[in-house]
Design a protein around this motif. Sequence first.
Motif, PDB file in Angstrom:
ATOM      1  N   UNK A 138       0.888  -1.261   0.091  1.00  0.00           N
ATOM      2  CA  UNK A 138       0.047   0.219  -0.232  1.00  0.00           C
ATOM      3  C   UNK A 138       0.847   1.102  -0.069  1.00  0.00           C
ATOM      4  N   UNK A 139       1.938   1.207  -0.585  1.00  0.00           N
ATOM      5  CA  UNK A 139       2.833   2.512  -0.523  1.00  0.00           C
ATOM      6  C   UNK A 139       2.626   3.239  -1.865  1.00  0.00           C
ATOM      7  N   UNK A 140       1.852   2.706  -2.703  1.00  0.00           N
ATOM      8  CA  UNK A 140       1.447   3.436  -3.958  1.00  0.00           C
ATOM      9  C   UNK A 140      -0.100   3.795  -3.742  1.00  0.00           C
ATOM     10  N   UNK A 141      -0.633   4.923  -4.265  1.00  0.00           N
ATOM     11  CA  UNK A 141      -2.210   4.590  -4.166  1.00  0.00           C
ATOM     12  C   UNK A 141      -2.665   4.054  -5.396  1.00  0.00           C
ATOM     13  N   UNK A 142      -3.927   3.656  -5.314  1.00  0.00           N
ATOM     14  CA  UNK A 142      -4.394   3.038  -6.445  1.00  0.00           C
ATOM     15  C   UNK A 142      -4.517   3.715  -7.722  1.00  0.00           C
ATOM     16  N   UNK A 143      -4.945   4.938  -7.656  1.00  0.00           N
ATOM     17  CA  UNK A 143      -4.824   6.010  -8.849  1.00  0.00           C
ATOM     18  C   UNK A 143      -3.393   6.089  -9.397  1.00  0.00           C
ATOM     19  N   UNK A 144      -2.350   6.057  -8.589  1.00  0.00           N
ATOM     20  CA  UNK A 144      -1.001   6.208  -9.165  1.00  0.00           C
ATOM     21  C   UNK A 144      -0.450   4.699 -10.014  1.00  0.00           C
TER      22      UNK A 144
END
Length: 366
Positions: free
Chosen positions: A181-187
Amino acid sequence: EKGGYEHFMLKEIFEQSRSIRDCMRGRIYPNEGIVQLGGIKEYAEKLKNVDRIIIVACGTSWHAGLVAEYLIEEYARIPVEVEYASEFRYRNPIITEKDVVIAISQSGETADTMAAIEMAKERGATIFGVCNVVGSSIPRLTHAGVYTHVGPEIGVASTKAFTGQVTVLTLMAFYMAQQKGTVSHSKLVELLTELDCIPEKIQRALESNEMIEKIAAKFKDSRNCLFLGRGSGFPVALEGALKLKEISYIHAEGYPAAEMKHGPIALIDEEMPVVVIATKNSSYEKVISNIQEVKARKGIVLAIVTEGDTEVRKMADYCIEIPDSSEAFLPLLATIPLQLLSYHIALMRGCNVDQPRNLAKSVTVE
Ligand code: M6R
């Protein structure tokens, strides 16, 4: 068998748009923002809590490991150490059952890499392989892994294997980021959408072939060549230098651009070609000042630039454009012109590009 190309190396360079596509097939879902890696799925939980990743490899595969260090640290926020397998195995390194080791090897048969895996395994680490040759020794030694699936590589110089390794390692970095979870879904949606377009951009980068051949003619009689890059452009510089030395026998060195003033700058004069990765990314301005330093000493600069660049063009002697992309994918694109450059230079020097002297495709002895 060479598909109409004069050499396997050229064929394999030109295959990269397709081989990268094959390597990503069934593994990325850009619209959903999902990366699926069946080979390491069982270890998804482990990856959520891993404190450290150690990458072991040799040669070009080690360069792919350096690219992975940037990506895994940037996106998954896991500390990474990249080691030459030959050094790691003899160093009594600190490894525990908490560690994950990634072994990268095109052939899956490299002796030092195999020995490093065996040692890390004895000490309880979890071992992943990133290999190309299906059913080779390394995939059998590892706990899990992801194949590059770029197809057989015949040329001794690693080309499509390297971009395949970088692609798989990029996917692994995103996969770990997704687990942690270190990068957002949108990213992730944004990154995967862009990654999905990389094969077309590689195709565009290959269109510079004829221009690169002309530039190669200017460099072919050089005795030395320096390759500079910053960030993930640094491993690209190392890879560019290795390609040139192994097939053209021109002495070449890859350096982080900022390290130049700590030594190699002394080498620069009007006979020294300096290849600089000068694309538009976070280190652009810094690289421009490095180019100025080279020009002030009359070095000859060949810059790899982003399409439409005007700044670097004012300073460099020669420019080769590559399509614009996020920094994450820069190594995949910037490597292409360097492969072509060494191919043409080697050919003009009458070298055997597919089977350079003293080198074997897989190094099965230490
Ligand atoms: O098969 P491997 O990936 O383990 O091989 C590692 C190196 O021997 C290999 O990458 C070598 O450096 C290539 N000739 C470079 O082009």
